[in-house]
Write a protein that holds these residues in place. Structure first.
Motif, short mmCIF file in Angstrom:
data_model
loop_
_atom_site.label_atom_id
_atom_site.label_comp_id
_atom_site.label_asym_id
_atom_site.label_seq_id
_atom_site.Cartn_x
_atom_site.Cartn_y
_atom_site.Cartn_z
N LYS A 80 0.96 -1.04 -0.02
CA LYS A 80 0.07 -0.18 0.09
C LYS A 80 0.74 1.18 -0.06
CE LYS A 80 -0.63 0.24 5.13
NZ LYS A 80 -1.46 0.45 6.16
N HIS A 81 2.11 1.17 0.02
CA HIS A 81 3.10 2.32 -0.07
C HIS A 81 3.65 2.37 -1.30
CE1 HIS A 81 2.19 2.86 4.21
NE2 HIS A 81 2.80 1.35 4.42
N SER A 82 3.90 3.72 -1.47
CA SER A 82 4.70 3.98 -2.74
C SER A 82 6.17 3.63 -2.88
CB SER A 82 4.47 5.43 -3.20
OG SER A 82 5.46 6.32 -2.12
N THR A 83 6.88 3.55 -3.94
CA THR A 83 8.35 3.36 -4.05
C THR A 83 9.05 4.47 -3.13
OG1 THR A 83 7.93 2.15 -6.30
CG2 THR A 83 10.27 3.07 -5.53
N GLN A 84 8.63 5.58 -3.40
CA GLN A 84 9.27 6.88 -2.72
C GLN A 84 9.34 6.62 -1.18
OE1 GLN A 84 10.94 9.46 -3.99
NE2 GLN A 84 11.58 9.56 -1.73
N ALA A 85 7.97 6.06 -0.61
CA ALA A 85 7.92 5.94 0.71
C ALA A 85 8.96 4.69 1.29
CB ALA A 85 6.53 5.48 1.17
N LYS A 86 9.21 3.75 0.40
CA LYS A 86 9.98 2.60 0.61
C LYS A 86 11.45 3.02 0.84
CE LYS A 86 7.00 -0.75 -1.10
NZ LYS A 86 6.70 -1.94 -2.32
N GLN A 87 11.75 3.93 -0.18
CA GLN A 87 13.07 4.53 -0.24
C GLN A 87 13.32 5.49 1.03
OE1 GLN A 87 15.68 4.04 -2.37
NE2 GLN A 87 14.93 2.98 -3.97
N ASP A 88 12.45 6.01 1.33
CA ASP A 88 12.56 7.11 2.60
C ASP A 88 12.79 6.28 3.80
OD1 ASP A 88 12.19 9.30 0.89
OD2 ASP A 88 10.12 9.51 1.44
N ALA A 89 12.11 5.15 3.81
CA ALA A 89 12.25 4.35 5.07
C ALA A 89 13.63 3.74 5.26
CB ALA A 89 11.05 3.30 5.03
N LEU A 90 14.01 3.21 3.88
CA LEU A 90 15.40 2.50 3.96
C LEU A 90 16.60 3.52 4.28
CD1 LEU A 90 16.93 -0.02 3.11
CD2 LEU A 90 17.19 0.80 0.81
N ARG A 91 16.26 4.73 3.78
CA ARG A 91 17.42 5.98 4.35
C ARG A 91 17.30 6.38 5.32
NH1 ARG A 91 16.17 10.20 -0.36
NH2 ARG A 91 17.98 11.29 0.83
N ALA A 92 15.94 6.43 6.09
CA ALA A 92 15.96 6.68 7.46
C ALA A 92 16.55 5.75 8.31
CB ALA A 92 14.46 6.86 7.88
N LEU A 93 16.44 4.24 7.97
CA LEU A 93 16.70 3.31 8.98
C LEU A 93 18.46 3.38 8.75
CD1 LEU A 93 14.41 0.42 7.89
CD2 LEU A 93 14.95 1.32 10.13
N TYR A 94 18.98 3.50 7.59
CA TYR A 94 20.41 4.04 7.32
C TYR A 94 21.04 4.99 8.26
CZ TYR A 94 24.99 5.56 5.82
OH TYR A 94 26.23 6.05 5.93
N ASN A 95 20.28 6.09 8.35
CA ASN A 95 20.53 7.14 9.42
C ASN A 95 20.52 6.70 10.68
OD1 ASN A 95 20.93 9.04 7.10
ND2 ASN A 95 18.89 9.79 7.39
N LEU A 96 19.65 5.79 11.25
CA LEU A 96 19.38 5.48 12.68
C LEU A 96 20.39 4.31 12.98
CD1 LEU A 96 15.43 5.00 12.87
CD2 LEU A 96 16.91 7.06 13.62
N SER A 97 21.04 3.48 11.81
CA SER A 97 21.79 2.55 12.30
C SER A 97 23.03 3.07 12.48
CB SER A 97 21.84 1.72 11.02
OG SER A 97 22.33 2.04 9.77
N ILE A 98 23.51 4.33 12.31
CA ILE A 98 24.71 4.84 12.63
C ILE A 98 25.02 4.80 13.96
CG2 ILE A 98 26.13 6.98 12.05
CD1 ILE A 98 24.61 7.42 9.57
N THR A 99 23.91 4.98 14.85
CA THR A 99 24.27 5.54 16.17
C THR A 99 24.07 3.84 16.93
OG1 THR A 99 22.83 7.43 16.06
CG2 THR A 99 23.04 6.24 18.35
N PRO A 100 25.15 3.55 17.36
CA PRO A 100 25.33 2.18 18.01
C PRO A 100 24.14 1.89 18.87
CG PRO A 100 27.38 3.27 18.13
CD PRO A 100 26.57 4.35 17.80
N THR A 101 23.41 2.80 19.83
CA THR A 101 22.37 2.31 20.72
C THR A 101 21.35 2.08 19.74
OG1 THR A 101 21.85 4.93 20.67
CG2 THR A 101 23.26 3.87 22.36
N ASN A 102 21.02 2.30 18.77
CA ASN A 102 19.96 1.90 17.93
C ASN A 102 19.97 0.46 17.34
OD1 ASN A 102 18.54 4.16 18.31
ND2 ASN A 102 19.38 5.37 16.44
N ILE A 103 21.07 -0.13 17.11
CA ILE A 103 21.37 -1.38 16.64
C ILE A 103 20.70 -2.47 17.65
CG2 ILE A 103 23.05 -3.23 16.28
CD1 ILE A 103 24.86 -1.26 15.52
N SER A 104 20.44 -2.35 18.77
CA SER A 104 19.66 -3.31 19.49
C SER A 104 17.96 -3.42 19.05
CB SER A 104 19.72 -3.02 20.97
OG SER A 104 19.52 -1.71 21.30
N PHE A 105 17.69 -2.05 18.87
CA PHE A 105 16.30 -1.95 18.27
C PHE A 105 16.02 -2.32 16.97
CE2 PHE A 105 16.94 1.72 21.29
CZ PHE A 105 15.90 1.44 22.34
#
Length: 480
Positions: free
Chosen positions: A243-268
């Motif tokens: 139900k989501h557009s390709t742009q929304a999937k790309q935004d989600a992937l890029r946001a997850l990359y940003n969050l994965s930079i911080t070590p404390t987020n890896i457990s989540f």
């Protein structure tokens, strides 16, 4: 260029204030004749283009041509000054009008009429996008951010107002870290998550876009990661309901990359099934580079390495990426993941050897980028040292058995020991031969791949000279 006659004027003024015996008219110098006034005017204004020449005590005549040129220059200077003043006045008036317009928008957002509030939010969205950083900064100073966040309350059932507010907040944060921090500080993240299950997919996509923008700021990363946004982003990326557009999937992937930079987020992140999804999505060339970037951040922790190793066929999938010569960035990231895993885990090294990684690594050392070549060489060295340790341990075990054998006599003992030593040497030779054969086979397979990619004839077979060359290269470079 004419010089300013400041000294002459100064002396004249001094003489006027302190009359001497040479002063005229009873000790008072008359300064008010026309020629002296001209001298004072030119001296004070530093008439750089003046063509008048003054001699000591001679202020007689000024040419008509010089007067015309001087008049023209003065007129030109006055016009330039007038133009500058007009431009400044126009800019001041435009600035005042813009400030009044922004204040009017804020006033409408403060009102109770939801229709006017929605229209004001749309105006903020457009102005923040099209009119630059200064307008975004001014709107934030006028207090527009808390007003827009307040429109996200769950009791507001107007989806259109929520969408207008979300995109206005998104545009206010573009290129402005202070605004990004302010949006998170007033509690926007939790209000966005409360709207994530909205039946309108546009609301979810606007929220994901905001998470992407807000997660770009380092101070926001741990706040967003611990808020529960990561599972939302993972669901959007996987999009099982389509139900989501390709742009929304790309935004989600890029946001997850940003969050994965911080070590404390890896457990989540590891609490979700993101790792398995990323590994199995690596074959999609459109998202592989970002996918491998996230895995590169995860592999830096023991938990992340364990999660990647637990995915079925994770190492063979990474090995396939090593042959993507048309995507050097993916090669570099895949080689980094394999290098960390090989360095940290004996089990992963064993899996790599069984999967025949040597061939891919040798090819990468020949045709990869400089960074990929360096990483491939380190993996090969790690595997070679590991193989050497295995042989050494086996050799020490056999040697211990020889020393602890029963002694029946000096000569017989020496004979048995000598015979067992010869046997151990034969075993060592067999190990060396096996390693050489493995590497030689990898080199030959690599050559066949190169021939295939070069579109040579299919019946091409490496010559005996090449075979002997690979054999000598193997014995020299990988001897244990």
């Amino acid at each position: 260029m004419a010089k300013c006659h400041r000294n002459d004027v100064g002396s004249l003024i001094l003489d006027h204030r302190h009359p001497t015996k040479n002063s005229t008219s009873g000790g008072h110098f008359r300064l008010w004749n026309s020629s002296l006034r001209r001298i004072i005017f030119d001296a004070v204004s530093c008439g750089g283009t003046s063509r008048y020449k003054y001699d000591d005590g001679d202020t007689s005549s000024i040419s008509t041509t010089g007067r015309k040129e001087k008049h023209a220059e003065n007129h030109k200077s006055e016009k330039k000054l007038s133009d500058l003043l007009n431009v400044e006045e126009n800019e001041t008036e435009a600035s005042k009008r813009k400030e009044e317009e922004l204040r009017e928008v804020v006033k409408e957002l403060e009102g109770e009429d939801w229709v006017r509030k929605r229209m004001a939010a749309k105006r903020v969205r457009i102005m923040a996008k099209e009119e630059g950083l200064e307008v975004r900064r001014t709107l934030a100073m006028l207090g527009v951010i808390p007003l827009l966040v307040g429109m996200l309350d769950h009791d507001n059932e107007c989806v259109e107002s929520q969408i207008a507010s979300l995109y206005a907040l998104l545009n206010l944060g573009i290129g402005n870290d202070a605004n990004k921090a302010a949006i998170v500080k007033v509690g926007a993240v939790h209000k966005m998550l409360a709207l994530i299950d909205s039946p309108d997919s546009s609301v979810c996509e606007a929220i994901v876009a905001n998470f992407l923008g807000l997660s770009a700021l380092d101070s926001n990363k741990p706040i967003i990661g611990s808020s529960g946004a990561i599972p939302v982003l993972v669901r959007t990326l996987q999009d099982l309901d389509n139900k989501h557009s390709t742009q929304a999937k790309q935004d989600a992937l890029r946001a997850l990359y940003n969050l994965s930079i911080t070590p404390t987020n890896i457990s989540f992140i590891l609490e979700t099934d993101l790792v398995s999804f990323l590994v199995n999505s690596t074959g999609d060339m459109e998202v592989s580079e970002r996918t491998l970037s996230i895995l590169s951040n995860l592999v830096s922790t023991p938990e992340g390495r364990k999660a990647i190793s637990a995915v079925r066929d994770a190492i063979p999938i990474m090995m396939d990426v090593l042959s993507w010569t048309d995507s050097p960035q993916c090669q570099e990231k895949a080689s980094y993941i394999l290098m960390i895993m090989a360095h940290k885990s004996y089990g992963d090294r064993h899996t790599m050897i069984e999967a025949g990684i040597a061939s891919s690594l040798l090819e990468l050392t020949l045709f990869g980028t400089q960074l990929a070549q360096k990483r491939a060489s380190r993996i090969l060295e790690c595997l070679r040292l590991d193989k050497g340790k295995q042989v050494s341990r086996r050799y020490r075990g056999n040697l211990g058995a020889t020393v602890s054998a029963p002694i029946c006599g000096s000569s017989s003992s020496f004979t048995k020991t000598e015979g067992r030593s010869v046997e151990d040497e034969d075993m060592m030779s067999e190990e060396k031969k096996a390693v050489k054969q493995l590497v030689q086979q990898s080199l030959q397979n690599n050559m066949r791949k190169i021939v295939k990619r070069a579109n040579l004839r299919h019946d091409f077979v490496p010559s005996d000279r090449f075979t002997s060359f690979t054999s000598s290269l193997t014995s020299k470079s990988l001897a244990l």
